[in-house]
Enzyme design. Structure first.
Site, mmCIF file in Angstrom:
data_model
loop_
_atom_site.group_PDB
_atom_site.id
_atom_site.type_symbol
_atom_site.label_atom_id
_atom_site.label_comp_id
_atom_site.label_asym_id
_atom_site.label_seq_id
_atom_site.Cartn_x
_atom_site.Cartn_y
_atom_site.Cartn_z
ATOM 1 N N GLU A 188 -2.015 4.450 12.920
ATOM 2 C CA GLU A 188 -2.589 5.300 11.881
ATOM 3 C C GLU A 188 -3.772 6.097 12.426
ATOM 4 O O GLU A 188 -4.740 6.372 11.706
ATOM 5 C CB GLU A 188 -2.977 4.450 10.669
ATOM 6 C CG GLU A 188 -1.760 3.823 9.997
ATOM 7 C CD GLU A 188 -2.077 2.912 8.816
ATOM 8 O OE1 GLU A 188 -3.243 2.895 8.379
ATOM 9 O OE2 GLU A 188 -1.162 2.215 8.348
ATOM 10 N N GLN A 220 -6.135 8.986 13.302
ATOM 11 C CA GLN A 220 -6.499 10.031 12.340
ATOM 12 C C GLN A 220 -6.297 11.441 12.890
ATOM 13 O O GLN A 220 -5.940 11.631 14.038
ATOM 14 C CB GLN A 220 -7.957 9.832 11.934
ATOM 15 C CG GLN A 220 -8.207 8.530 11.208
ATOM 16 C CD GLN A 220 -7.559 8.495 9.837
ATOM 17 O OE1 GLN A 220 -8.011 9.139 8.906
ATOM 18 N NE2 GLN A 220 -6.486 7.737 9.709
ATOM 19 N N GLU A 257 -8.076 8.310 -3.687
ATOM 20 C CA GLU A 257 -7.386 7.212 -3.019
ATOM 21 C C GLU A 257 -8.386 6.155 -2.589
ATOM 22 O O GLU A 257 -9.598 6.380 -2.593
ATOM 23 C CB GLU A 257 -6.595 7.717 -1.801
ATOM 24 C CG GLU A 257 -5.295 8.415 -2.160
ATOM 25 C CD GLU A 257 -4.291 8.378 -1.035
ATOM 26 O OE1 GLU A 257 -4.710 8.196 0.124
ATOM 27 O OE2 GLU A 257 -3.083 8.538 -1.309
ATOM 28 N N TYR A 303 4.267 0.721 -3.236
ATOM 29 C CA TYR A 303 3.940 0.491 -4.644
ATOM 30 C C TYR A 303 4.986 -0.428 -5.301
ATOM 31 O O TYR A 303 5.303 -0.295 -6.474
ATOM 32 C CB TYR A 303 3.865 1.819 -5.415
ATOM 33 C CG TYR A 303 2.687 2.703 -5.053
ATOM 34 C CD1 TYR A 303 1.893 3.283 -6.026
ATOM 35 C CD2 TYR A 303 2.351 2.952 -3.738
ATOM 36 C CE1 TYR A 303 0.812 4.087 -5.700
ATOM 37 C CE2 TYR A 303 1.279 3.742 -3.393
ATOM 38 C CZ TYR A 303 0.512 4.314 -4.381
ATOM 39 O OH TYR A 303 -0.564 5.091 -4.046
ATOM 40 N N HIS A 328 -9.769 3.140 0.235
ATOM 41 C CA HIS A 328 -9.836 2.646 1.612
ATOM 42 C C HIS A 328 -10.687 1.386 1.596
ATOM 43 O O HIS A 328 -11.632 1.230 2.371
ATOM 44 C CB HIS A 328 -10.419 3.717 2.544
ATOM 45 C CG HIS A 328 -9.576 3.946 3.762
ATOM 46 N ND1 HIS A 328 -10.078 3.977 5.037
ATOM 47 C CD2 HIS A 328 -8.242 4.150 3.901
ATOM 48 C CE1 HIS A 328 -9.105 4.201 5.904
ATOM 49 N NE2 HIS A 328 -7.984 4.313 5.240
ATOM 50 N N HIS A 333 0.819 -1.212 0.000
ATOM 51 C CA HIS A 333 0.000 0.000 0.000
ATOM 52 C C HIS A 333 0.854 1.264 0.000
ATOM 53 O O HIS A 333 0.504 2.253 -0.643
ATOM 54 C CB HIS A 333 -0.923 0.002 1.222
ATOM 55 C CG HIS A 333 -1.834 1.188 1.289
ATOM 56 N ND1 HIS A 333 -2.984 1.276 0.536
ATOM 57 C CD2 HIS A 333 -1.756 2.342 1.996
ATOM 58 C CE1 HIS A 333 -3.578 2.430 0.786
ATOM 59 N NE2 HIS A 333 -2.851 3.101 1.667
#
Length: 752
Positions: free
Chosen positions: A325, A327, A105, A61, A107, A58
């Site tokens: 992660e 937010q 993007e 790449y 999710h 993710h």
């Protein structure tokens, strides 16, 4: 201070044979060996955590880089491009001193596990990407794909995703102006939740993600760091779900849109006072990403005191803090003389801000925990020099048989009554039915600058209230077309989004993409990806629309079953005066209906073949990008010069779908005449590309047809806006109330 059992750099150097959970963190054996080679020792636990998330599919790449290079190698010359691939989002010049940044993007995997929070934090993440470029976010879009509409799990996933998208975006006060909702059994265990955002700024306000200037302070601000999202999307989106469900379920991030709203306003005030030298949002890979990317893109190193990071959970280990992660967090590089004012603004907006480190003279990223060094790495090795795989790929053995199973040979309606029945089945099918049940949950007009929104061909917002300068965006992608031919399918996605923007009256400028595919370890999937990427790069070069950035989402499959290859393309366009935009509605009796473009017998991957025959086979419609460009120029000129009152592109469902939507949108019927040389079935249901239907005022008919003739665009008068039914002369008629019921009742009934 010495901490018991802390894996420091010194300890790692002295214990080369300690077992480490590299496999459990998603690393391959050769990747772990390469990390040891880079460091000249085994990594510490904190370093291993950083490399594992940053080298995940993710974030790195690693399977797609070799193909994505084409977007740079084949990039068309474009004076509008200000910032291209490599930053948080691309930026284009839209005139009058304004710049627009935009990106799409994915999710996907988090939204399958926890639909509401997965979708909500997808919106939050893309908004922060736009914010980090220096722009005020002004609108969002949401291309969505779910499994079969009548499947029980769709009733679990879809309402949660829609509520998450709407709940987060609505609380931020951002209009949701576009997107798609598609149902197909191939997405049953792998829904696609793609999110896009548009932001506006002045040219001089562009910010980049870099940490330069030794002595500059590194400030983490926003929400506290918690245990939600440890590993998160960086790990979760880098492996295949098993048939029994996802094997690894890292905690999905939990979003707080009110905290994000404060963060946005705080950041914009900081930008206005020019207090930052570099900035990065915290999304996938969290602090691991923000610190390594800022340092890698800068001119020096960075020292971070990890124990100063504000926590929601005091029991988090250094590794967990680096991988979290959570937010609503940003990381800024600030010159020492600006730190006090930076903190004052954060306090004003009730945003927690902490100096966690500084830029150094060296070339290393060094992280300390209570004075003990736990990370000492070259930042570029973490952020940018990860693995690059040239995965084997091969055209699948079944591709020839799939293409040979020609949809044009399927049984067609034998009578006018049967044709009418199939038209009603089509417009009431889940993919063609009204999505108002979904889009009505989004605030499409907050801020007062929305000019067009769903179900229009493109969303459009005004960005200058004095001049009426505006931008439009459309997102499109047809996985059925791409399954039949990935190269052509990607170009059809590009062509449709380009056509949608042009139909609204805006001039297409540039694209962002979200490339959703199955496992890169499957040679057939990698062939699909390679072909789609090649098709998109070739198409953008021909249309003159550069790729400014985007996203790759792989491992979208359950067991051995991959989703259809689904390249989603977002096209951004600019319009000088939004009052000249073109809607889809047939709004006045007497408007003349003209079909632009050529109609051929093209039914491969069509809505008709899916709805009536549950069939997928043959070849998708042919692509003629020169024709698409000409059609776009005609639509834009006609809109600007007042020659057309309405326009609608022809795509899924063909002409009858477009007519249905335009009639219901405007509240007027239409009388249609089948042109010479076409049968009613092909006229109504073909999905030939490069076509649009326009409503022309009688006073402009000659001027419009003369323009089309002079430019060499086929134009055929096919009817008139009239009455309260859709009538195909010599075939059938359907009263608007019956058509409306068929079109609008499906989704509410399925999701009740």
């Amino acid at each position: 201070m010495t901490i018991k059992n802390l894996d420091t750099v010194k300890h790692a150097a002295g214990t080369p044979d300690s077992d480490q959970p590299w496999k459990e963190l998603g690393l391959k054996e050769d990747e772990y060996a390469r990390i040891r080679e880079i460091l000249g020792r085994r990594p510490t636990g904190a370093e291993l955590a950083m490399y594992s998330v940053m080298w995940s599919e993710h974030c790195s790449y690693k399977s797609s880089k070799v193909h994505l290079r084409q977007f740079g190698e084949k990039a068309p010359a474009n004076d509008a491009m200000l910032v291209g691939i490599g930053e948080n989002a691309g930026v284009v010049d839209v005139g009058q001193g304004y710049a627009v940044t935009f990106k799409v993007e994915s999710h996907n995997h988090p939204s399958y596990i926890e639909p509401y929070q997965g979708a909500a934090t997808g919106v939050g993440g893309i908004v922060r990407d736009i914010l980090a470029m220096g722009a005020r976010p002004v609108a969002v879009v949401d291309p969505l794909r779910f499994g079969a509409a009548d499947h029980p799990d769709t009733k679990r996933v879809l309402p949660g995703v829609v509520a998450g998208v709407g709940g987060y975006g609505n609380c931020l006060g951002l209009p949701n102006i576009g997107g798609e909702v598609v149902f197909d059994p191939c997405y049953q265990g792998n829904p696609l939740v793609n999110a896009g955002c548009i932001g506006v700024m002045r040219h001089e306000d562009i910010h980049l993600a870099q940490a330069s200037g030794p002595g500059n302070k590194v400030i983490l601000y926003g929400a506290r760091t918690g245990g939600d999202g440890i590993g998160g999307v960086s790990v979760l989106a880098s492996e295949t779900f098993e048939s029994t469900g996802p094997a690894k379920r890292p905690a999905v991030q939990v979003g707080d849109p009110f905290q994000e709203k404060l963060l946005i306003e705080c950041t914009l005030e900081i930008f206005a006072e020019k207090l930052v030298a570099g900035i990065q949002d915290l999304g996938g890979a969290g602090l691991s990403c923000a610190t390594s990317e800022l340092a890698s893109a800068g001119s020096g190193g960075m020292r971070v005191e990890l124990d100063t990071v504000p926590l929601r959970d005091a029991t988090l280990s250094p590794e967990e803090i680096l991988m979290s992660e959570s937010q609503e967090r940003m990381c800024a590089v600030v010159e020492p003389q600006h730190v006090e004012r930076f903190m004052e603004i954060c306090e004003k907006w009730d945003v927690i801000a902490t100096v966690i480190g500084e830029v150094t003279e060296g070339e290393r990223l060094e992280i300390f925990w209570h004075g003990e060094q736990i990370v000492d790495v070259p930042p570029r090795s973490v952020a940018h020099d990860g693995p690059v795989y040239e995965r084997p790929y091969a055209r699948p053995e079944w591709q020839d048989a799939l293409q040979a199973d020609d949809a044009n040979k399927l049984p067609r309606p034998a009578t006018a009554a049967e044709l009418r029945e199939q038209v009603l089945a089509l417009v009431s099918s889940p993919n063609q039915a009204s999505k108002a049940w979904i889009t009505d949950q989004y605030d499409r007009f907050v801020q007062g600058n929305t000019v067009l929104a769903q179900p229009e061909d493109a969303g459009m917002v005004r960005i200058d209230e004095n001049t009426n300068l505006g931008v439009a965006m459309a997102t499109d992608g047809n996985g059925r077309y791409a399954k039949l031919d990935p190269y052509t399918g990607a170009q059809l996605a590009l062509a449709e989004a380009y056509r949608n923007v042009a139909a609204s009256g805006a001039t297409p400028l540039a694209i962002s993409d979200c490339l959703n595919f199955g496992s890169p370890e499957d040679p057939a999937v990698m062939w699909q990806f390679a072909e789609a990427t090649r098709g998109l790069a070739d198409g953008c070069l021909q249309l003159g629309t550069p790729v400014t950035g985007g996203n790759v989402s792989l491992y979208n499959q359950t067991g051995e079953t991959a989703i259809h290859p689904t390249p989603v393309v977002a096209v951004l366009g600019v319009i000088d005066d939004v009052t000249r935009r073109t809607p889809i509605a047939f709004a006045e009796e007497g408007q003349l209906l003209y079909l632009l473009g050529d109609t051929r017998e093209e039914f491969g991957g069509s809505a008709w073949s899916q709805v009536v025959h549950n069939h997928l086979g043959g070849l998708p419609p042919a692509v003629d990008l020169d024709r698409e460009k000409l059609l776009g120029e005609i639509l834009i000129s006609a809109s600007r010069d007042g020659m057309i009152d309405a326009a609608h592109d022809l795509s899924d469902g063909g002409l009858i779908q477009a007519v249905t939507e335009s009639c219901l949108r405007g509240g007027h019927g239409a009388r249609l005449v089948v042109p010479d040389g076409l049968d009613a079935f092909t006229f109504l249901l073909s999905e030939s590309a490069g076509r649009a239907i326009v409503a022309v005022p009688r006073s402009e008919e000659l001027r419009f047809t003369d323009m089309c003739g002079a430019r060499g665009l086929p134009v055929t008068r096919i009817g008139v806006v009239d009455g309260d039914e859709v009538e195909v002369q010599g075939e059938f008629s359907i009263p608007l109330p019956e058509l409306r019921t068929a079109h609008e009742a499906t989704i509410p009934a399925l999701l009740a």
